[in-house]
Design a protein around this motif. Sequence first.
Motif, PDB file in Angstrom:
ATOM      1  N   ALA A  26       0.829  -1.209   0.000  1.00  0.00           N
ATOM      2  CA  ALA A  26       0.000   0.000   0.000  1.00  0.00           C
ATOM      3  C   ALA A  26       0.861   1.255   0.000  1.00  0.00           C
ATOM      4  CB  ALA A  26      -0.930  -0.009   1.208  1.00  0.00           C
ATOM      5  N   ARG A  27       1.931   1.252   0.777  1.00  0.00           N
ATOM      6  CA  ARG A  27       2.826   2.408   0.811  1.00  0.00           C
ATOM      7  C   ARG A  27       3.540   2.618  -0.513  1.00  0.00           C
ATOM      8  NH1 ARG A  27       5.240   1.395   6.942  1.00  0.00           N
ATOM      9  NH2 ARG A  27       3.702   2.738   8.028  1.00  0.00           N
ATOM     10  N   GLY A  28       3.699   1.559  -1.272  1.00  0.00           N
ATOM     11  CA  GLY A  28       4.324   1.684  -2.581  1.00  0.00           C
ATOM     12  C   GLY A  28       3.357   2.114  -3.667  1.00  0.00           C
ATOM     13  N   GLY A  29       2.060   2.188  -3.339  1.00  0.00           N
ATOM     14  CA  GLY A  29       1.049   2.588  -4.313  1.00  0.00           C
ATOM     15  C   GLY A  29       0.659   4.043  -4.150  1.00  0.00           C
ATOM     16  N   ASP A  30      -0.486   4.385  -4.691  1.00  0.00           N
ATOM     17  CA  ASP A  30      -0.993   5.758  -4.648  1.00  0.00           C
ATOM     18  C   ASP A  30      -2.119   5.838  -3.617  1.00  0.00           C
ATOM     19  OD1 ASP A  30      -1.383   8.459  -5.444  1.00  0.00           O
ATOM     20  OD2 ASP A  30      -3.080   7.828  -6.666  1.00  0.00           O
ATOM     21  N   ALA A  31      -2.006   6.765  -2.655  1.00  0.00           N
ATOM     22  CA  ALA A  31      -3.036   6.979  -1.631  1.00  0.00           C
ATOM     23  C   ALA A  31      -3.337   5.697  -0.858  1.00  0.00           C
ATOM     24  CB  ALA A  31      -4.314   7.538  -2.261  1.00  0.00           C
ATOM     25  N   MET A  32      -2.274   4.951  -0.511  1.00  0.00           N
ATOM     26  CA  MET A  32      -2.385   3.709   0.265  1.00  0.00           C
ATOM     27  C   MET A  32      -3.281   2.680  -0.421  1.00  0.00           C
ATOM     28  SD  MET A  32      -0.339   4.095   2.768  1.00  0.00           S
ATOM     29  CE  MET A  32      -0.764   2.698   3.782  1.00  0.00           C
ATOM     30  N   THR A  33      -3.246   2.675  -1.735  1.00  0.00           N
ATOM     31  CA  THR A  33      -4.084   1.763  -2.513  1.00  0.00           C
ATOM     32  C   THR A  33      -3.218   0.787  -3.294  1.00  0.00           C
ATOM     33  OG1 THR A  33      -5.888   3.352  -2.718  1.00  0.00           O
ATOM     34  CG2 THR A  33      -5.812   1.594  -4.343  1.00  0.00           C
ATOM     35  N   ILE A  34      -3.576  -0.488  -3.204  1.00  0.00           N
ATOM     36  CA  ILE A  34      -2.897  -1.538  -3.974  1.00  0.00           C
ATOM     37  C   ILE A  34      -3.731  -1.796  -5.219  1.00  0.00           C
ATOM     38  CG2 ILE A  34      -1.975  -3.875  -3.927  1.00  0.00           C
ATOM     39  CD1 ILE A  34      -2.118  -3.700  -0.835  1.00  0.00           C
ATOM     40  N   ARG A  35      -3.135  -1.576  -6.368  1.00  0.00           N
ATOM     41  CA  ARG A  35      -3.869  -1.691  -7.632  1.00  0.00           C
ATOM     42  C   ARG A  35      -3.040  -2.493  -8.633  1.00  0.00           C
ATOM     43  NH1 ARG A  35      -4.561   3.237  -8.155  1.00  0.00           N
ATOM     44  NH2 ARG A  35      -6.733   3.475  -7.475  1.00  0.00           N
ATOM     45  N   PRO A  36      -3.535  -3.668  -9.060  1.00  0.00           N
ATOM     46  CA  PRO A  36      -4.774  -4.334  -8.652  1.00  0.00           C
ATOM     47  C   PRO A  36      -4.629  -4.968  -7.274  1.00  0.00           C
ATOM     48  CG  PRO A  36      -3.570  -5.729 -10.169  1.00  0.00           C
ATOM     49  CD  PRO A  36      -2.810  -4.434 -10.101  1.00  0.00           C
ATOM     50  N   ALA A  37      -5.756  -5.341  -6.686  1.00  0.00           N
ATOM     51  CA  ALA A  37      -5.738  -5.973  -5.371  1.00  0.00           C
ATOM     52  C   ALA A  37      -4.900  -7.254  -5.422  1.00  0.00           C
ATOM     53  CB  ALA A  37      -7.164  -6.297  -4.927  1.00  0.00           C
ATOM     54  N   VAL A  39      -3.561 -10.938  -5.282  1.00  0.00           N
ATOM     55  CA  VAL A  39      -4.133 -12.279  -5.378  1.00  0.00           C
ATOM     56  C   VAL A  39      -3.728 -13.043  -4.119  1.00  0.00           C
ATOM     57  CG1 VAL A  39      -4.139 -14.430  -6.703  1.00  0.00           C
ATOM     58  CG2 VAL A  39      -4.029 -12.217  -7.887  1.00  0.00           C
ATOM     59  N   ILE A  40      -4.672 -13.698  -3.482  1.00  0.00           N
ATOM     60  CA  ILE A  40      -4.408 -14.347  -2.201  1.00  0.00           C
ATOM     61  C   ILE A  40      -3.276 -15.368  -2.302  1.00  0.00           C
ATOM     62  CG2 ILE A  40      -5.369 -15.860  -0.431  1.00  0.00           C
ATOM     63  CD1 ILE A  40      -6.306 -12.989  -0.213  1.00  0.00           C
ATOM     64  N   ALA A  96      -3.638 -16.568   4.691  1.00  0.00           N
ATOM     65  CA  ALA A  96      -3.671 -15.259   4.046  1.00  0.00           C
ATOM     66  C   ALA A  96      -5.106 -14.806   3.815  1.00  0.00           C
ATOM     67  CB  ALA A  96      -2.902 -15.307   2.727  1.00  0.00           C
ATOM     68  N   SER A  97      -5.960 -15.721   3.372  1.00  0.00           N
ATOM     69  CA  SER A  97      -7.357 -15.374   3.104  1.00  0.00           C
ATOM     70  C   SER A  97      -8.075 -14.965   4.380  1.00  0.00           C
ATOM     71  CB  SER A  97      -8.072 -16.570   2.455  1.00  0.00           C
ATOM     72  OG  SER A  97      -9.417 -16.262   2.191  1.00  0.00           O
ATOM     73  N   ILE A 132      -9.001  -2.370   6.048  1.00  0.00           N
ATOM     74  CA  ILE A 132      -8.812  -2.307   4.591  1.00  0.00           C
ATOM     75  C   ILE A 132     -10.176  -2.278   3.925  1.00  0.00           C
ATOM     76  CG2 ILE A 132      -6.595  -3.513   4.684  1.00  0.00           C
ATOM     77  CD1 ILE A 132      -8.025  -6.032   3.694  1.00  0.00           C
ATOM     78  N   ARG A 133     -10.203  -1.828   2.684  1.00  0.00           N
ATOM     79  CA  ARG A 133     -11.459  -1.745   1.939  1.00  0.00           C
ATOM     80  C   ARG A 133     -11.199  -2.133   0.491  1.00  0.00           C
ATOM     81  NH1 ARG A 133     -12.246   3.487   2.215  1.00  0.00           N
ATOM     82  NH2 ARG A 133     -11.473   3.912   0.120  1.00  0.00           N
ATOM     83  N   ARG A 134     -12.079  -2.932  -0.059  1.00  0.00           N
ATOM     84  CA  ARG A 134     -12.003  -3.292  -1.479  1.00  0.00           C
ATOM     85  C   ARG A 134     -12.853  -2.325  -2.286  1.00  0.00           C
ATOM     86  NH1 ARG A 134      -9.703  -8.239  -2.573  1.00  0.00           N
ATOM     87  NH2 ARG A 134      -9.423  -9.613  -0.771  1.00  0.00           N
ATOM     88  N   ASP A 135     -12.286  -1.817  -3.364  1.00  0.00           N
ATOM     89  CA  ASP A 135     -12.998  -0.942  -4.296  1.00  0.00           C
ATOM     90  C   ASP A 135     -12.778  -1.476  -5.699  1.00  0.00           C
ATOM     91  OD1 ASP A 135     -13.881   1.153  -2.386  1.00  0.00           O
ATOM     92  OD2 ASP A 135     -11.734   1.505  -2.185  1.00  0.00           O
ATOM     93  N   GLY A 136     -13.721  -2.275  -6.184  1.00  0.00           N
ATOM     94  CA  GLY A 136     -13.549  -2.872  -7.503  1.00  0.00           C
ATOM     95  C   GLY A 136     -12.348  -3.805  -7.491  1.00  0.00           C
ATOM     96  N   ASP A 137     -11.353  -3.515  -8.344  1.00  0.00           N
ATOM     97  CA  ASP A 137     -10.166  -4.368  -8.407  1.00  0.00           C
ATOM     98  C   ASP A 137      -9.021  -3.803  -7.574  1.00  0.00           C
ATOM     99  OD1 ASP A 137      -9.555  -2.162  -9.935  1.00  0.00           O
ATOM    100  OD2 ASP A 137      -8.545  -3.301 -11.522  1.00  0.00           O
ATOM    101  N   CYS A 138      -9.320  -2.884  -6.660  1.00  0.00           N
ATOM    102  CA  CYS A 138      -8.303  -2.264  -5.809  1.00  0.00           C
ATOM    103  C   CYS A 138      -8.525  -2.628  -4.348  1.00  0.00           C
ATOM    104  CB  CYS A 138      -8.326  -0.738  -5.953  1.00  0.00           C
ATOM    105  SG  CYS A 138      -8.103  -0.159  -7.637  1.00  0.00           S
ATOM    106  N   LEU A 139      -7.461  -2.506  -3.563  1.00  0.00           N
ATOM    107  CA  LEU A 139      -7.552  -2.696  -2.126  1.00  0.00           C
ATOM    108  C   LEU A 139      -6.870  -1.507  -1.460  1.00  0.00           C
ATOM    109  CD1 LEU A 139      -7.026  -5.946  -0.120  1.00  0.00           C
ATOM    110  CD2 LEU A 139      -5.937  -3.827   0.629  1.00  0.00           C
ATOM    111  N   THR A 140      -7.599  -0.809  -0.589  1.00  0.00           N
ATOM    112  CA  THR A 140      -7.084   0.385   0.074  1.00  0.00           C
ATOM    113  C   THR A 140      -6.909   0.116   1.563  1.00  0.00           C
ATOM    114  OG1 THR A 140      -8.167   1.846  -1.515  1.00  0.00           O
ATOM    115  CG2 THR A 140      -7.508   2.822   0.583  1.00  0.00           C
TER     116      THR A 140
END
Length: 228
Positions: free
Chosen positions: A167-178, A180-181, A195-196, A208-216
């Motif tokens: 998340a820190r390596g992404g934009d606005a603490m968002t992992i894009r795409p989310a 894969v487990i 992990a799941s 954490i929150r899922r938004d479509g194919d992203c995880l924030t």
Amino acid sequence: MPGGKRGVQQDEARMFVSAVFACPADVAEQVTHRGRLRSFARAAIILRQGDWLTLTFLLLVGRAHALLYAAEGQMVLLHEFGPGDLFGALGEAEAARQDADVVAIDDVRTLTLDAGDLALLAQQYGCIGLALSRMLLQRLRRTTERMYERTALSAVGRVHAELLRQARGGDAMTIRPAPVIADLALRVATTRETASRTVNALERRGIIRRDGDCLTVVAPGRLEEMIL
């Protein structure tokens, strides 16, 4: 036409080499001229553990994983390689034994060089020697960090740490795409089930929150406190 396409690929490789090694065009030309462009399909085994190597691979396009198998059969992620990373024999004067399978995660394109040639170029040109030193130091830091986490943290704590790192390596603490487990589990040396369960628990608690194919990561401070 094939010759023209190869010419374009060589030009792209030369510009990439110039950027990776922070070297002038004439030095990048020497590196590219001594190398050979190779392509590997997704899931192809680029190198096998135990192979004797005299070649260095510079990853131009795609991603690859170096994988080991533990005594109980569990797969362990040793290194992750992306564009600009090197793997294989790195400057050895003699053939070196490959320490892990290297598997293409995407379609991969590499520039393959004789390890001795690369070592000679590093001696001749300070920019190449300096870039190689930086690459190896970065890999050592990543490996040390991974070893520490596997020794000092629980499996759940490692999942927390990996999610926060991504998340820190992404934009606005968002992992894009989310993530894969199965891939997340491999990165932290745990089971898919662990992990799941960990990700689902974080989602239920609103960390954490899922938004479509992203995880924030909504509450990074709380997630960091849970890294135990």
